[in-house]
Scaffold this motif. Structure first.
Motif: not given
Length: 282
Positions: A220-224, A242-245
């Motif tokens: 995952d990431g970068p995510t927050c 923010l989902l980034n996977m």
């Protein structure tokens, strides 16, 4: 935000239920103002919980393996850099398209990043204060499996300072799950600017904790996650995620891109149930 907030299941597509222009414009404007504040300050102040009468205990430091000073700083820098990159992705207003618009106001937009990966941004309003959400999503992350059935286990491996942790997470096995169980190794960082809390994270590698047998290690990431106080009287918060996977494995993008926004909706539903239970007990 973090891999712990993802239900790894195959989703279904949704029709667009309503216009999201108002909420979307408000969310982008608020995020832009907060990022401008961060740039002027040159840093993000560490988040310290100040709510009076809190019954939540801090993690027991004596139970955590000491981290060498060089590793400590390295993990902090990893978390800070992940948060900086995630905030920059949110600040960029171009290319976002509505994926899901729920009748309760929850909105999920998506954007295709360079390289072809799709990221998802969720905006919602939660009936909880900033500190309560911080406790559930960061300070007490090891307890998340108690209210989120998509999580089998989350273990804090290291504390690299008061607001940076290294975690290992295993997703729960569920019937009909076409994606299958994943595990994650991540650094998570938390900080606060005024009445907002920022929870950032990204995948890392540790020689002492290689991929586990029987699982695909996703990244995952970068995510927050950004949690912003809306009204101190009613204790409402604006929730931006923010989902980034990268799910890894041999998975069609179509399945992943349906599953991830559905996971955001599922997670938020479980979180609301937990908040309602907390309010009843309180």
């Amino acid at each position: 935000m973090l891999p712990a907030v993802v239900k790894l299941c195959c989703g279904i597509s949704y029709a667009h239920l309503r216009s999201t222009a108002g909420l979307q414009r408000t969310a982008v404007a608020v995020i832009g103002r907060e990022i401008a504040h961060l740039e002027r300050w040159g840093r993000i102040r560490p988040h310290m919980r100040t709510r009076a009468g809190s019954t939540h205990d801090e993690p027991k430091r004596e139970a955590v393996k000491p981290v060498p000073a060089k590793d400590h700083q390295f993990h902090v820098q990893q978390g800070q850099e992940a948060m900086r990159k995630a905030l920059a992705m949110l600040q960029d207003k171009d290319g976002w398209k509505v994926e899901i618009a729920e009748s309760n106001g929850d909105v999920i937009c998506s954007k295709v990043m360079p390289g072809g990966r799709k990221v998802f941004r969720m905006d919602a309003v939660l009936e909880a204060g900033v500190d309560e959400l911080y406790d559930l999503l960061f300070a007490r992350v090891e307890e998340m499996h108690r209210w989120n059935p998509s999580i089998q286990q989350i273990k804090v491996l290291k504390h690299a300072g008061p607001e940076t942790i290294v975690t290992h997470e295993v997703s729960a096995e569920t019937a009909g799950n076409l994606i299958g169980q994943r595990d994650f190794l991540s650094v998570r960082h938390s900080c606060k600017q005024k009445s907002s809390v920022y929870l950032g994270g990204t995948a890392i590698q540790l020689e002492s904790y290689p991929p586990q047998a029987g699982f695909v290690r996703a990244e995952d990431g970068p995510t927050c996650i950004i949690i912003q106080a809306l009204d101190r009287e009613t204790r409402k918060s604006h929730f931006t995620w923010l989902l980034n996977m990268d799910m890894k494995g041999w998975l069609p993008k179509s399945i992943v891109n349906q599953a991830l926004p559905r996971a955001q909706l599922d997670f938020t539903r479980h979180l609301r149930r937990r908040l309602t239970a907390n309010a009843t007990l309180g």
